[in-house]
Design a protein around this motif. Structure first.
Motif, PDB file in Angstrom:
ATOM      1  N   VAL A  14       2.265   1.382   4.690  1.00  0.00           N
ATOM      2  CA  VAL A  14       1.920   0.774   3.406  1.00  0.00           C
ATOM      3  C   VAL A  14       2.513  -0.628   3.316  1.00  0.00           C
ATOM      4  CG1 VAL A  14       2.326   0.939   0.914  1.00  0.00           C
ATOM      5  CG2 VAL A  14       1.569   2.943   2.184  1.00  0.00           C
ATOM      6  N   ALA A  15       3.755  -0.791   3.773  1.00  0.00           N
ATOM      7  CA  ALA A  15       4.400  -2.107   3.739  1.00  0.00           C
ATOM      8  C   ALA A  15       3.682  -3.099   4.655  1.00  0.00           C
ATOM      9  CB  ALA A  15       5.865  -1.977   4.136  1.00  0.00           C
ATOM     10  N   VAL A  16       3.245  -2.628   5.818  1.00  0.00           N
ATOM     11  CA  VAL A  16       2.506  -3.505   6.733  1.00  0.00           C
ATOM     12  C   VAL A  16       1.189  -3.939   6.106  1.00  0.00           C
ATOM     13  CG1 VAL A  16       1.276  -3.543   8.939  1.00  0.00           C
ATOM     14  CG2 VAL A  16       3.600  -2.649   8.826  1.00  0.00           C
ATOM     15  N   CYS A  17       0.500  -3.025   5.444  1.00  0.00           N
ATOM     16  CA  CYS A  17      -0.765  -3.367   4.783  1.00  0.00           C
ATOM     17  C   CYS A  17      -0.546  -4.375   3.667  1.00  0.00           C
ATOM     18  CB  CYS A  17      -1.433  -2.111   4.240  1.00  0.00           C
ATOM     19  SG  CYS A  17      -2.128  -1.056   5.525  1.00  0.00           S
ATOM     20  N   ARG A  18       0.568  -4.247   2.954  1.00  0.00           N
ATOM     21  CA  ARG A  18       0.864  -5.213   1.892  1.00  0.00           C
ATOM     22  C   ARG A  18       1.083  -6.603   2.453  1.00  0.00           C
ATOM     23  NH1 ARG A  18       5.044  -1.394  -1.492  1.00  0.00           N
ATOM     24  NH2 ARG A  18       3.454  -0.007  -2.327  1.00  0.00           N
ATOM     25  N   TRP A  19       1.727  -6.708   3.602  1.00  0.00           N
ATOM     26  CA  TRP A  19       1.964  -8.018   4.205  1.00  0.00           C
ATOM     27  C   TRP A  19       0.711  -8.569   4.868  1.00  0.00           C
ATOM     28  CZ3 TRP A  19       5.645 -11.305   3.242  1.00  0.00           C
ATOM     29  CH2 TRP A  19       6.829 -10.854   2.718  1.00  0.00           C
ATOM     30  N   LEU A  20      -0.099  -7.728   5.467  1.00  0.00           N
ATOM     31  CA  LEU A  20      -1.326  -8.205   6.114  1.00  0.00           C
ATOM     32  C   LEU A  20      -2.393  -8.616   5.108  1.00  0.00           C
ATOM     33  CD1 LEU A  20      -1.742  -5.735   9.112  1.00  0.00           C
ATOM     34  CD2 LEU A  20      -1.045  -8.133   9.169  1.00  0.00           C
ATOM     35  N   PHE A  21      -2.215  -8.226   3.852  1.00  0.00           N
ATOM     36  CA  PHE A  21      -3.166  -8.599   2.810  1.00  0.00           C
ATOM     37  C   PHE A  21      -3.235 -10.116   2.655  1.00  0.00           C
ATOM     38  CE2 PHE A  21      -3.657  -9.843  -1.661  1.00  0.00           C
ATOM     39  CZ  PHE A  21      -4.927  -9.372  -1.903  1.00  0.00           C
ATOM     40  N   LEU A  22      -2.093 -10.783   2.710  1.00  0.00           N
ATOM     41  CA  LEU A  22      -2.056 -12.227   2.465  1.00  0.00           C
ATOM     42  C   LEU A  22      -2.878 -13.035   3.473  1.00  0.00           C
ATOM     43  CD1 LEU A  22      -0.973 -14.429   0.629  1.00  0.00           C
ATOM     44  CD2 LEU A  22       1.008 -14.576   2.126  1.00  0.00           C
ATOM     45  N   PRO A  23      -2.688 -12.846   4.796  1.00  0.00           N
ATOM     46  CA  PRO A  23      -3.531 -13.628   5.709  1.00  0.00           C
ATOM     47  C   PRO A  23      -5.010 -13.249   5.647  1.00  0.00           C
ATOM     48  CG  PRO A  23      -1.998 -12.257   6.954  1.00  0.00           C
ATOM     49  CD  PRO A  23      -1.670 -12.087   5.510  1.00  0.00           C
ATOM     50  N   ALA A  24      -5.319 -12.052   5.152  1.00  0.00           N
ATOM     51  CA  ALA A  24      -6.730 -11.665   5.037  1.00  0.00           C
ATOM     52  C   ALA A  24      -7.380 -12.282   3.806  1.00  0.00           C
ATOM     53  CB  ALA A  24      -6.857 -10.143   4.992  1.00  0.00           C
ATOM     54  N   VAL A  25      -6.631 -12.406   2.711  1.00  0.00           N
ATOM     55  CA  VAL A  25      -7.216 -12.877   1.464  1.00  0.00           C
ATOM     56  C   VAL A  25      -7.147 -14.401   1.327  1.00  0.00           C
ATOM     57  CG1 VAL A  25      -5.233 -12.823  -0.112  1.00  0.00           C
ATOM     58  CG2 VAL A  25      -7.491 -12.168  -0.940  1.00  0.00           C
ATOM     59  N   LEU A  26      -6.265 -15.054   2.053  1.00  0.00           N
ATOM     60  CA  LEU A  26      -6.102 -16.503   1.902  1.00  0.00           C
ATOM     61  C   LEU A  26      -7.363 -17.298   2.237  1.00  0.00           C
ATOM     62  CD1 LEU A  26      -3.973 -18.498   0.999  1.00  0.00           C
ATOM     63  CD2 LEU A  26      -3.296 -18.742   3.377  1.00  0.00           C
ATOM     64  N   PRO A  27      -8.048 -17.056   3.374  1.00  0.00           N
ATOM     65  CA  PRO A  27      -9.280 -17.824   3.628  1.00  0.00           C
ATOM     66  C   PRO A  27     -10.374 -17.538   2.602  1.00  0.00           C
ATOM     67  CG  PRO A  27      -8.929 -16.218   5.368  1.00  0.00           C
ATOM     68  CD  PRO A  27      -7.730 -16.173   4.486  1.00  0.00           C
ATOM     69  N   VAL A  28     -10.412 -16.327   2.091  1.00  0.00           N
ATOM     70  CA  VAL A  28     -11.418 -15.987   1.081  1.00  0.00           C
ATOM     71  C   VAL A  28     -11.127 -16.737  -0.214  1.00  0.00           C
ATOM     72  CG1 VAL A  28     -12.533 -14.104  -0.160  1.00  0.00           C
ATOM     73  CG2 VAL A  28     -11.685 -13.726   2.142  1.00  0.00           C
ATOM     74  N   ALA A  29      -9.857 -16.826  -0.583  1.00  0.00           N
ATOM     75  CA  ALA A  29      -9.488 -17.547  -1.801  1.00  0.00           C
ATOM     76  C   ALA A  29      -9.786 -19.035  -1.676  1.00  0.00           C
ATOM     77  CB  ALA A  29      -8.006 -17.325  -2.103  1.00  0.00           C
ATOM     78  N   VAL A  30      -9.497 -19.612  -0.524  1.00  0.00           N
ATOM     79  CA  VAL A  30      -9.776 -21.041  -0.316  1.00  0.00           C
ATOM     80  C   VAL A  30     -11.283 -21.295  -0.332  1.00  0.00           C
ATOM     81  CG1 VAL A  30      -9.624 -22.918   1.365  1.00  0.00           C
ATOM     82  CG2 VAL A  30      -7.630 -21.495   0.907  1.00  0.00           C
ATOM     83  N   GLY A  31     -12.040 -20.481   0.371  1.00  0.00           N
ATOM     84  CA  GLY A  31     -13.501 -20.651   0.391  1.00  0.00           C
ATOM     85  C   GLY A  31     -14.126 -20.444  -0.973  1.00  0.00           C
ATOM     86  N   THR A  32     -13.617 -19.481  -1.732  1.00  0.00           N
ATOM     87  CA  THR A  32     -14.138 -19.241  -3.076  1.00  0.00           C
ATOM     88  C   THR A  32     -13.821 -20.403  -3.994  1.00  0.00           C
ATOM     89  OG1 THR A  32     -13.888 -16.868  -2.752  1.00  0.00           O
ATOM     90  CG2 THR A  32     -14.105 -17.620  -5.011  1.00  0.00           C
ATOM     91  N   ALA A  33     -12.619 -20.951  -3.884  1.00  0.00           N
ATOM     92  CA  ALA A  33     -12.248 -22.106  -4.709  1.00  0.00           C
ATOM     93  C   ALA A  33     -13.103 -23.319  -4.369  1.00  0.00           C
ATOM     94  CB  ALA A  33     -10.765 -22.432  -4.527  1.00  0.00           C
TER      95      ALA A  33
END
Length: 114
Positions: A14-33
């Motif tokens: 669960v802790a690994v998934c919480r940390w891997l969330f950031l590099p997965a969501v960052l390009p999506v957030a930048v592209g959406t912005a």
């Protein structure tokens, strides 16, 4: 480490998934912005917006990691970003544009050939 202090394998995952969330969501957030803000972007911004259809893949991965990480705020962020990407890929008013595209169009082109 004592037995009471040792983390279980499930808690570690669960802790690994919480940390891997950031590099997965960052390009999506930048592209959406970049896509959502109507501005005159430099060439790099325009090139990044061209990858909008591909942002559904890391967006889906971010959503899966958010559910595996069991954090509500991560789930909400990933769902909103993925929802925006899906709406841009499949707009709700697609039937109106299809009717307009069926109308005949006159195209005038200039060539160098004489």
């Amino acid at each position: 480490m004592t037995a009471s202090k040792a983390a279980s394998p499930g808690a570690r995952a669960v802790a690994v998934c919480r940390w891997l969330f950031l590099p997965a969501v960052l390009p999506v957030a930048v592209g959406t912005a970049l896509r959502a803000v109507p501005a005159d972007w430099p060439v790099l911004g325009v090139q990044l917006v061209a990858f909008t259809p591909w942002l559904a893949v890391p967006g889906s991965a971010a959503l899966a990691l958010a559910f595996a990480g069991q954090r509500r705020w991560q789930q909400a962020v990933a769902a909103v970003l993925l929802g925006a990407q899906v709406l841009w890929l499949f707009p709700l008013d697609i039937q109106e544009h299809a009717a307009e595209a069926a109308a005949p169009v006159t195209l005038v082109a200039m060539t160098i050939n004489a």
